[in-house]
Design a protein around this motif. Structure first.
Motif, PDB file in Angstrom:
ATOM      1  N   ARG A  17      13.254  -2.676 -34.558  1.00 30.77           N
ATOM      2  CA  ARG A  17      13.786  -3.952 -34.100  1.00 30.77           C
ATOM      3  C   ARG A  17      15.133  -4.055 -34.810  1.00 30.77           C
ATOM      4  NH1 ARG A  17      10.214  -8.237 -35.342  1.00 30.77           N
ATOM      5  NH2 ARG A  17       9.316  -8.123 -33.272  1.00 30.77           N
ATOM      6  N   ARG A  53       6.474  -9.372 -31.105  1.00 30.60           N
ATOM      7  CA  ARG A  53       7.277  -9.588 -29.913  1.00 30.60           C
ATOM      8  C   ARG A  53       8.749  -9.390 -30.254  1.00 30.60           C
ATOM      9  NH1 ARG A  53       4.624 -15.159 -27.596  1.00 30.60           N
ATOM     10  NH2 ARG A  53       2.490 -14.394 -27.526  1.00 30.60           N
ATOM     11  N   GLY A  54       9.541  -9.157 -29.228  1.00 33.30           N
ATOM     12  CA  GLY A  54      10.978  -9.089 -29.433  1.00 33.30           C
ATOM     13  C   GLY A  54      11.600  -7.873 -28.795  1.00 33.30           C
ATOM     14  N   LYS A  55      12.893  -7.725 -29.014  1.00 35.14           N
ATOM     15  CA  LYS A  55      13.642  -6.595 -28.482  1.00 35.14           C
ATOM     16  C   LYS A  55      13.492  -5.420 -29.434  1.00 35.14           C
ATOM     17  CE  LYS A  55      17.110  -9.325 -26.115  1.00 35.14           C
ATOM     18  NZ  LYS A  55      18.553  -9.608 -25.975  1.00 35.14           N
ATOM     19  N   HIS A  57      13.567  -0.791 -29.736  1.00 37.14           N
ATOM     20  CA  HIS A  57      13.886   0.501 -29.140  1.00 37.14           C
ATOM     21  C   HIS A  57      13.147   1.582 -29.930  1.00 37.14           C
ATOM     22  CE1 HIS A  57      16.985   0.446 -32.314  1.00 37.14           C
ATOM     23  NE2 HIS A  57      16.966   1.767 -32.234  1.00 37.14           N
ATOM     24  N   SER A  70      16.512   3.087 -24.529  1.00 35.43           N
ATOM     25  CA  SER A  70      17.195   1.820 -24.274  1.00 35.43           C
ATOM     26  C   SER A  70      16.405   0.721 -24.979  1.00 35.43           C
ATOM     27  CB  SER A  70      17.228   1.522 -22.782  1.00 35.43           C
ATOM     28  OG  SER A  70      17.938   2.521 -22.107  1.00 35.43           O
ATOM     29  N   THR A  71      17.041  -0.397 -25.232  1.00 33.51           N
ATOM     30  CA  THR A  71      16.347  -1.540 -25.819  1.00 33.51           C
ATOM     31  C   THR A  71      15.521  -2.216 -24.733  1.00 33.51           C
ATOM     32  OG1 THR A  71      18.115  -1.846 -27.432  1.00 33.51           O
ATOM     33  CG2 THR A  71      16.692  -3.748 -27.004  1.00 33.51           C
ATOM     34  N   PHE A  72      14.300  -2.616 -25.092  1.00 36.39           N
ATOM     35  CA  PHE A  72      13.452  -3.339 -24.146  1.00 36.39           C
ATOM     36  C   PHE A  72      12.691  -4.421 -24.890  1.00 36.39           C
ATOM     37  CE2 PHE A  72      11.312   0.465 -25.561  1.00 36.39           C
ATOM     38  CZ  PHE A  72      10.010   0.067 -25.838  1.00 36.39           C
ATOM     39  N   ILE A  73      12.051  -5.306 -24.130  1.00 33.23           N
ATOM     40  CA  ILE A  73      11.408  -6.489 -24.712  1.00 33.23           C
ATOM     41  C   ILE A  73       9.891  -6.336 -24.683  1.00 33.23           C
ATOM     42  CG2 ILE A  73      11.041  -8.979 -24.457  1.00 33.23           C
ATOM     43  CD1 ILE A  73      13.843  -9.158 -23.263  1.00 33.23           C
ATOM     44  N   LYS A  75       6.725  -8.676 -24.868  1.00 37.35           N
ATOM     45  CA  LYS A  75       6.270 -10.059 -24.779  1.00 37.35           C
ATOM     46  C   LYS A  75       5.128 -10.124 -23.788  1.00 37.35           C
ATOM     47  CE  LYS A  75       9.422 -11.701 -21.185  1.00 37.35           C
ATOM     48  NZ  LYS A  75      10.429 -12.696 -20.847  1.00 37.35           N
TER      49      LYS A  75
END
Length: 95
Positions: A17, A53-55, A57, A70-73, A75
């Motif tokens: 994160r 939870r959160g963004k 990679h 890539s960054t992903f979420i 939740k």
């Protein structure tokens, strides 16, 4: 799923994160298949026990290179939020 070119190997993955490590795990080799093309080995990076939870990679380090996702979420209902509008607005064909 992690895809590594033939000749690249890795055994672990790291979940970040921003720049903080929040999870590490073992890659699991998947059976060989060619449906997605030739010349790639596939590995499962299972981080389903991650409850934060959160963004985030993922990074896989091979002997030759560092491979970031890539960054992903993460939740609740993340896939539903991405696909629901498309499904609701999908034209229905009755024959």
């Amino acid at each position: 799923m992690v895809a590594l070119p033939i000749g690249e190997t890795a055994s672990r993955f790291i979940v970040y994160r921003v720049s903080n490590i929040i999870f590490q795990g073992q890659l699991t080799a998947q059976p060989s298949f060619t449906e997605w093309g030739q010349g790639t080995h596939y590995y499962l990076a299972d981080f389903s026990s991650l409850k934060r939870r959160g963004k985030i990679h993922i990074v896989v380090n091979t002997q030759k290179q560092q491979l970031p996702s890539s960054t992903f979420i993460i939740k609740p209902n993340a896939y539903f939020a991405l696909t629901a509008k498309s499904i609701i607005n999908m034209p229905i064909q009755i024959t």
